[in-house]
Design an enzyme around this catalytic site. Sequence first.
Site, PDB file in Angstrom:
ATOM      1  N   HIS A  19     -19.092  36.383 -27.859  1.00 36.42           N
ATOM      2  CA  HIS A  19     -19.512  36.228 -29.255  1.00 36.42           C
ATOM      3  C   HIS A  19     -19.630  34.735 -29.506  1.00 36.42           C
ATOM      4  O   HIS A  19     -18.618  34.027 -29.427  1.00 36.42           O
ATOM      5  CB  HIS A  19     -18.487  36.846 -30.198  1.00 36.42           C
ATOM      6  CG  HIS A  19     -18.221  38.301 -29.929  1.00 36.42           C
ATOM      7  ND1 HIS A  19     -18.838  39.309 -30.635  1.00 36.42           N
ATOM      8  CD2 HIS A  19     -17.432  38.910 -29.007  1.00 36.42           C
ATOM      9  CE1 HIS A  19     -18.427  40.489 -30.168  1.00 36.42           C
ATOM     10  NE2 HIS A  19     -17.580  40.271 -29.170  1.00 36.42           N
ATOM     11  N   GLU A 200     -12.114  49.847 -27.132  1.00 35.20           N
ATOM     12  CA  GLU A 200     -11.235  48.662 -27.118  1.00 35.20           C
ATOM     13  C   GLU A 200      -9.919  49.091 -27.780  1.00 35.20           C
ATOM     14  O   GLU A 200      -8.887  49.133 -27.125  1.00 35.20           O
ATOM     15  CB  GLU A 200     -11.896  47.497 -27.865  1.00 35.20           C
ATOM     16  CG  GLU A 200     -11.054  46.222 -27.892  1.00 35.20           C
ATOM     17  CD  GLU A 200     -11.682  45.090 -28.726  1.00 35.20           C
ATOM     18  OE1 GLU A 200     -12.540  45.369 -29.584  1.00 35.20           O
ATOM     19  OE2 GLU A 200     -11.270  43.922 -28.521  1.00 35.20           O
ATOM     20  N   ASP A 278     -15.308  37.094 -24.137  1.00 40.43           N
ATOM     21  CA  ASP A 278     -15.251  37.636 -25.500  1.00 40.43           C
ATOM     22  C   ASP A 278     -15.292  36.537 -26.572  1.00 40.43           C
ATOM     23  O   ASP A 278     -16.350  36.256 -27.110  1.00 40.43           O
ATOM     24  CB  ASP A 278     -14.019  38.536 -25.665  1.00 40.43           C
ATOM     25  CG  ASP A 278     -14.202  39.618 -26.709  1.00 40.43           C
ATOM     26  OD1 ASP A 278     -15.296  39.717 -27.285  1.00 40.43           O
ATOM     27  OD2 ASP A 278     -13.241  40.394 -26.934  1.00 40.43           O
ATOM     28  N   ASP A 279     -14.136  35.964 -26.886  1.00 41.00           N
ATOM     29  CA  ASP A 279     -14.041  34.910 -27.911  1.00 41.00           C
ATOM     30  C   ASP A 279     -13.161  33.802 -27.353  1.00 41.00           C
ATOM     31  O   ASP A 279     -11.993  33.658 -27.737  1.00 41.00           O
ATOM     32  CB  ASP A 279     -13.422  35.483 -29.197  1.00 41.00           C
ATOM     33  CG  ASP A 279     -14.231  36.628 -29.755  1.00 41.00           C
ATOM     34  OD1 ASP A 279     -15.262  36.372 -30.397  1.00 41.00           O
ATOM     35  OD2 ASP A 279     -13.844  37.794 -29.521  1.00 41.00           O
TER      36      ASP A 279
END
Length: 338
Positions: A19, A200, A278-279
Amino acid sequence: MSDIVQFIRDLPKVELHLHIEGSLEPELMFALAQRNKIDIPFKSVEEVRAAYDFGNLQDFLDIYYQGMNVLRTEQDFYDLTWAYLTRVAGENVQHVEIFFDPQGHTGRGVAFETVLDGITRALDDGKKKLNVTSKLIMCFLRHLSEEDAMQTLAQALPYKDKILGVGLDSSEVGHPPSKFARVFEKARAEGFLLVAHAGEEGPPEYVWEAIDQLKIDRIDHGNRSLEDDILSERIVQDGMALTVCPLSNLKLCVVKDMQKHPLKKMLDLGIKATVNSDDPAYFGGYMNDNYIAVATALGLSKQDILTLARNSIEATFLDDAGKKRLFDNLEAYALKAA
Ligand code: HPA
Ligand code: ZN
């Protein structure tokens, strides 16, 4: 340094679950807050990092949406994306397929085009100056309504040359994929490729829905699929890739400790699992750190790591020529280093 760590650092890599707003490092957050004259509720970078202590996905999302509030101008989105690309280029990441969350910006008055122009200008520079190729995927925030997602899809229609696919993220439990079946049907009819976060925190039923109702091409996370043997078999049969994010799973308490991470089990079952960040600004590591953390904890072999890297290439949305270029680089590396 252990052999496996060096092997991972030098490995040509592909990232499929990132992201872009989750790559906002605290230093850039402060710089943009100052540039845009925005107050943020932290006094120092250390204070920001100390706040990154999450018990679950929602704890993280609350801080993630707050953080992105400093992103206002086209240049802000360029700087954010450029910082990510330079960082991963330094880790020998050769291709990235990244998410952005337009509703996180349009909802606070930033134009869709401002976001898209800044990100795509940086992605173009990434190709030219860093030799990192890329694709862009627009995610719908699942805690918002179907109608809001439909309007966001309509905003993307003039930009099919820049946006390859659509995805689904944000608070999972209580917002099943079926809520967006019509949005994804329309997106598919318009020619977008499809992905969705599923399994998730949400149950295996959400993964079934993402496959059968949304007709996705790739599953983001998918950890909880392993609770359902028939679902796991289906994922293997379909050759469906999972974009797994080890440090994210640890930070959001999806796994209790890295030794219990299901990645090796996925590989043993024949699931096309991949490693992603992901982040990374929030979860403590980019691609190398994710590979190293999970490989060390699970005792993965070089062959396992090569399998993961091959899976990522197969799971890209590149055409055959694009995949071949990446495979050639990887196989040359495997011959030299394995
Ligand atoms: N899960 C769901 N939504 C998200 C995530 C995630 O890991 N990161 C950013 N939005
Ligand atoms: Zn994600």
